[in-house]
Write a protein that holds these residues in place. Structure first.
Motif, PDB file in Angstrom:
ATOM      1  N   THR A 141      38.787  12.298 -23.282  1.00  0.00           N
ATOM      2  CA  THR A 141      38.176  11.420 -24.337  1.00  0.00           C
ATOM      3  C   THR A 141      38.603   9.989 -24.348  1.00  0.00           C
ATOM      4  OG1 THR A 141      38.306  13.725 -25.686  1.00  0.00           O
ATOM      5  CG2 THR A 141      37.689  11.650 -27.001  1.00  0.00           C
ATOM      6  N   TYR A 142      37.501   9.168 -24.080  1.00  0.00           N
ATOM      7  CA  TYR A 142      37.786   7.606 -24.026  1.00  0.00           C
ATOM      8  C   TYR A 142      37.967   7.238 -25.694  1.00  0.00           C
ATOM      9  CZ  TYR A 142      37.509   7.707 -19.127  1.00  0.00           C
ATOM     10  OH  TYR A 142      37.639   8.281 -17.694  1.00  0.00           O
ATOM     11  N   ALA A 151      30.575   1.768 -27.909  1.00  0.00           N
ATOM     12  CA  ALA A 151      29.591   2.796 -28.762  1.00  0.00           C
ATOM     13  C   ALA A 151      28.889   2.098 -29.517  1.00  0.00           C
ATOM     14  CB  ALA A 151      30.808   3.751 -29.479  1.00  0.00           C
ATOM     15  N   PHE A 152      29.456   1.032 -30.373  1.00  0.00           N
ATOM     16  CA  PHE A 152      28.947   0.258 -30.964  1.00  0.00           C
ATOM     17  C   PHE A 152      27.345  -0.340 -30.661  1.00  0.00           C
ATOM     18  CE2 PHE A 152      32.329  -0.048 -34.047  1.00  0.00           C
ATOM     19  CZ  PHE A 152      31.918   0.388 -35.157  1.00  0.00           C
ATOM     20  N   ASN A 153      27.616  -0.811 -29.356  1.00  0.00           N
ATOM     21  CA  ASN A 153      26.507  -1.530 -28.656  1.00  0.00           C
ATOM     22  C   ASN A 153      25.419  -0.602 -28.370  1.00  0.00           C
ATOM     23  OD1 ASN A 153      28.112  -3.953 -28.534  1.00  0.00           O
ATOM     24  ND2 ASN A 153      28.555  -3.796 -26.463  1.00  0.00           N
ATOM     25  N   LEU A 379      31.310   4.528 -36.952  1.00  0.00           N
ATOM     26  CA  LEU A 379      30.892   5.435 -35.825  1.00  0.00           C
ATOM     27  C   LEU A 379      30.520   6.777 -36.565  1.00  0.00           C
ATOM     28  CD1 LEU A 379      32.839   4.305 -32.943  1.00  0.00           C
ATOM     29  CD2 LEU A 379      30.571   3.566 -33.601  1.00  0.00           C
ATOM     30  N   PRO A 380      29.424   7.338 -35.935  1.00  0.00           N
ATOM     31  CA  PRO A 380      29.192   8.866 -36.376  1.00  0.00           C
ATOM     32  C   PRO A 380      30.561   9.912 -35.847  1.00  0.00           C
ATOM     33  CG  PRO A 380      27.158   7.681 -35.397  1.00  0.00           C
ATOM     34  CD  PRO A 380      28.484   6.905 -35.103  1.00  0.00           C
ATOM     35  N   GLU A 384      32.253   9.664 -29.114  1.00  0.00           N
ATOM     36  CA  GLU A 384      33.329  10.130 -28.389  1.00  0.00           C
ATOM     37  C   GLU A 384      34.732   9.282 -28.984  1.00  0.00           C
ATOM     38  OE1 GLU A 384      34.790  10.473 -23.709  1.00  0.00           O
ATOM     39  OE2 GLU A 384      33.591   8.726 -24.472  1.00  0.00           O
ATOM     40  N   SER A 385      34.344   7.819 -28.971  1.00  0.00           N
ATOM     41  CA  SER A 385      35.824   6.953 -29.424  1.00  0.00           C
ATOM     42  C   SER A 385      36.273   7.280 -30.842  1.00  0.00           C
ATOM     43  CB  SER A 385      35.012   5.426 -29.259  1.00  0.00           C
ATOM     44  OG  SER A 385      33.795   5.197 -30.144  1.00  0.00           O
ATOM     45  N   ARG A 386      35.327   7.783 -31.732  1.00  0.00           N
ATOM     46  CA  ARG A 386      35.826   8.244 -33.079  1.00  0.00           C
ATOM     47  C   ARG A 386      36.507   9.654 -32.928  1.00  0.00           C
ATOM     48  NH1 ARG A 386      32.802   8.658 -38.976  1.00  0.00           N
ATOM     49  NH2 ARG A 386      34.764   9.431 -39.859  1.00  0.00           N
ATOM     50  N   ILE A 387      36.255  10.376 -32.119  1.00  0.00           N
ATOM     51  CA  ILE A 387      36.763  11.556 -31.987  1.00  0.00           C
ATOM     52  C   ILE A 387      38.174  11.386 -31.316  1.00  0.00           C
ATOM     53  CG2 ILE A 387      37.104  13.746 -30.485  1.00  0.00           C
ATOM     54  CD1 ILE A 387      33.995  13.760 -30.530  1.00  0.00           C
TER      55      ILE A 387
END
Length: 735
Positions: A141-142, A151-153, A379-380, A384-387
């Motif tokens: 998980t990155y 992710a935002f982009n 982020l939702p 992945e980045s929020r997880i």
């Protein structure tokens, strides 16, 4: 003009791919803030630079400390060790530190530091690592801010595609309902669609010349499309009205001389006003302001070049392909808008007070606004980045992804002097007793006896026999200063961490430690950004108001009207802020709109809303509020031939004694043709004598029509008003 418009597109197209690739999600730091000075000190004193990429590894069957897990991670990371951009790789296998192991022992993480000049460059490295790092038996998980920026982009690009798919058909439907003709409805939409690639070309060129934020793409599509359609809507509407009374050339000339001027002045006002973004030092905000100015400027350019060319070629065909019958003059003397205007003017106070109260009530939630920088919670939860962020925040005891960082520099002498190293322990003790602090990491943690190690022995760590220990010691100690890493629980933007940052900075202000402390990190960065924006926002708002007032004063020649326009915008913007906070900060209607409330508003959102100046077209019916210029009058009652349309009102009737209420109902600010024509007739007489006799005859005829209209208005007016109207009628009819 048509060829010039198309040539601009051809020039812009080649630079779009290269320029847009340089956009990134950075640019939010305040350059001269304390957190920025700390970052500079870390680079100068300790050689720390670059971006970090975090990977969380987990196994369904084995604990994270199991040799099989660590061996698989080591093998997976092997392709990165020889890459030139990789500065360091830190994890449990390289340090043996328990901070890299989760509380339940099932997860571990690795921090990869890469040498990248920008976030966009780090994102390209991240893209490569996803294919290079392979762990068949482990889940990856990155996380970290590089992954978050990616992710935002991705979300921005996806949302823009959805926005275009939804907004364009809806816009076409609304335009068809307004015009009743597919051709007329398609023109504003076509201008909007043409302006978007041109705007992207302008933004790409800007990105090649200076740093620019990825979020300017939102501006190019949403704002560019909206403004281009808005301006084109005014022009098409006016052209269709003029076409009912004049030939194509005269109708187009009158349209450009009136509505065209309003569009031009409005665009210039907005573009100049957006330079208020220059008050903010962050290049993200500056690039957004410049991008808005580019987008608005190009929207005006295409509205005044491409659209007139299309109107000239179409002429009466602009009304072709009708799906419903809509007269170009519909609504001026009947319909819902006429009814609404009549009702408002009949009881202005009864309408004003409730509407004003509603705006104030709608703006009340603004008093409870809480501003913050965008975090991972934007982020939702499925991203992945929020997880990864939530795992690192809540499942690991000592995650150092966003600690409070301190660089302590002695008042005199080198930091490696024994006296200064001994005094450094007092700084560590002073920070360690602050509320919320769990640990203060320093160079003393690398010494065998910890903080009881003699200072001289600590200094020898920099040149020790163990290269790994010496390299780690150099990341905490240099000739100029010492680095301290303050570990505290909680999320990085929490109120507790913000209080801690303020408390540490207060130690520096106290001056009793004989050290100068620079405090930074993600939390301090957020505090500094909010402070910078809040401090500079009043100056930017003042600049916008002055620019808006001056332009409206020059346009309208009134001292009061610009103030009224500014006051109306302040009320509407305050109400918008209130709704924004009530919905998105406080979480009302989250079920309806399907979002997760963050509990705060991003600090830059008010800036983006406030710094959009008053648009001078709005509220003036665009075309009709402009004084006549040159040979083409701006009043609706006149045309290039010098005559007037029967029953038409001009722009300044309230100043010259005409039917003000009728002008408002019809959408303009009125001027009596008789008075203007009579004045022109006198000017003709003095200037030309017999040469203008035919013009005098026409003027006299229309003056009589205007006089009759004045007499009719006077009959229904109060006695004093009727008397004034009769005197004006007499003056208008006097040879």
């Amino acid at each position: 003009m048509l060829w010039l418009s198309l040539a601009l597109l051809l020039v812009a197209a080649p630079v779009i791919p290269q320029g847009l690739s340089r956009l990134d999600g950075g640019g939010w730091d305040a350059p001269n803030s304390e957190s920025a000075r700390l970052q500079a000190a870390l680079e100068e004193d300790f050689g720390e630079h670059g971006s970090t990429i975090v990977i969380v590894f987990s196994s369904n069957t084995l604990p994270a400390t199991d040799p099989a897990v660590q061996d698989e991670i080591t093998r997976a990371l092997a392709p990165l060790r020889d890459r030139s951009e990789v500065l360091s790789i830190a994890g449990y296998a390289t340090t043996g530190s328990s901070q890299f192991i989760s509380r339940d022992g099932k997860k571990t993480y690795v921090v990869i530091t890469v040498d990248a000049e920008s976030v966009a460059e780090a994102e390209r490295y991240l893209h490569d690592y996803r294919s290079l790092i392979v762990t068949p038996n482990l889940t990856q998980t990155y996380g970290g801010w590089v992954a978050a920026s990616e992710a935002f982009n991705s979300l921005v690009s996806r949302d823009l595609r959805v926005q275009e798919l939804v907004s364009l058909p809806l816009t076409l439907i609304v335009l068809v309902l307004v015009f009743g003709s597919l051709v007329a409805a398609g023109l504003p939409l076509a201008v909007g669609l043409v302006s978007i690639p041109a705007a992207l070309g302008g933004i790409a060129l800007m990105a090649l010349l200076t740093d620019a934020s990825i979020y300017v793409l939102n501006i190019a599509t949403m704002l560019g499309l909206a403004v281009a359609i808005d301006y084109s809507l005014f022009l098409v509407t006016r052209f269709r009205e003029e076409l009912t009374h004049h030939p194509i050339d005269a109708a187009l000339a009158a349209t450009l001389a009136t509505t065209g001027k309003a569009v031009f002045v409005s665009g210039i006002t907005v573009a100049i006003g957006l330079s208020g973004m220059a008050f903010f030092p962050t290049y993200a905000l500056r690039s957004m302001g410049l991008a808005r100015a580019i987008v608005v400027g190009l929207a005006v350019f295409y509205a005044l070049t491409l659209l007139p060319a299309a109107l000239a070629m179409l002429g009466p065909k602009v009304n072709r392909l009708q799906v419903r019958r809509v007269s170009p003059l519909a609504g001026q003397d009947a319909g819902v808008w006429h009814w609404l205007a009549t009702g408002v003017m009949r009881r202005p106070v009864l309408v004003l007070l409730p509407v004003l109260a509603a705006l104030v009530v709608a703006g009340a939630p603004f008093l409870g606004a809480r501003f913050d920088s965008p975090g991972m919670d934007m982020l939702p939860r499925s991203e992945e980045s929020r997880i990864a962020y939530e795992a690192l925040t809540y499942e690991f005891a000592e995650t150092q992804l966003a600690p409070v960082l301190v660089v302590a520099r002695p008042a005199s002498g080198a930091m490696t002097d024994p006296a200064n190293l001994a005094a450094l322990r007092r700084v560590i003790d002073a920070i360690a007793v602050l509320p919320g602090v769990e640990q203060v990491q320093s160079v003393y943690d690398l010494a065998p006896a910890g903080r009881d190690t003699p200072p001289a022995e600590v200094a020898r760590l920099l040149g020790g026999a163990d290269p790994a220990t010496a390299a780690l010691a150099r990341s905490y100690l240099s000739e100029r200063g010492a680095r301290l890493t303050v570990i505290a629980p909680g999320e990085q933007y929490s109120d507790a961490l913000k209080r801690l940052v303020r408390d540490i900075r207060a130690l520096d202000e106290d001056g009793t430690l004989d050290f100068h402390l620079l405090v930074g990190g993600a939390t301090a960065y957020d505090l500094d950004l909010v402070h910078t924006i809040v401090f500079r926002l009043p100056y930017a708002i003042g600049f916008i108001m002055v620019v808006t007032y001056v332009v409206l004063f020059l346009l309208l020649g009134s001292v009061v009207l610009p103030l009224k326009a500014i006051a109306m915008n302040v009320l509407s913007i305050t109400a918008s802020f209130g709704a924004l906070i009530w919905i998105f900060q406080d979480g009302h209607l989250k079920g309806l709109f399907g979002f997760e409330p963050t509990g705060y508003i991003v600090t830059t959102v008010p800036v983006m809303i406030v710094l959009y100046p008053v648009r001078v077209v709005d509220g003036l019916r665009g075309p009709d509020a402009l004084p006549g210029q040159g040979g083409v009058r701006a009043d609706r009652g006149q045309h290039p031939g010098g005559g007037t349309r029967p029953g038409a009102d001009g722009p300044d009737d309230h100043q010259r004694g005409g039917d003000h209420d009728r002008a408002v109902r019809r959408g303009g600010v009125c001027q009596v043709p008789a008075v203007r024509v009579a004045r022109d007739r006198d000017g003709h007489r003095g200037a030309g004598g017999r040469h203008h006799r035919s013009g005098l005859a026409r003027a006299g005829h229309h003056a009589a029509d205007g006089a009759a209209e004045l007499v009719g208005a006077a009959a229904a007016a109060p006695p004093a008003a009727a008397a004034r109207a009769r005197r004006r009628t007499a003056r208008a009819a006097r040879p």
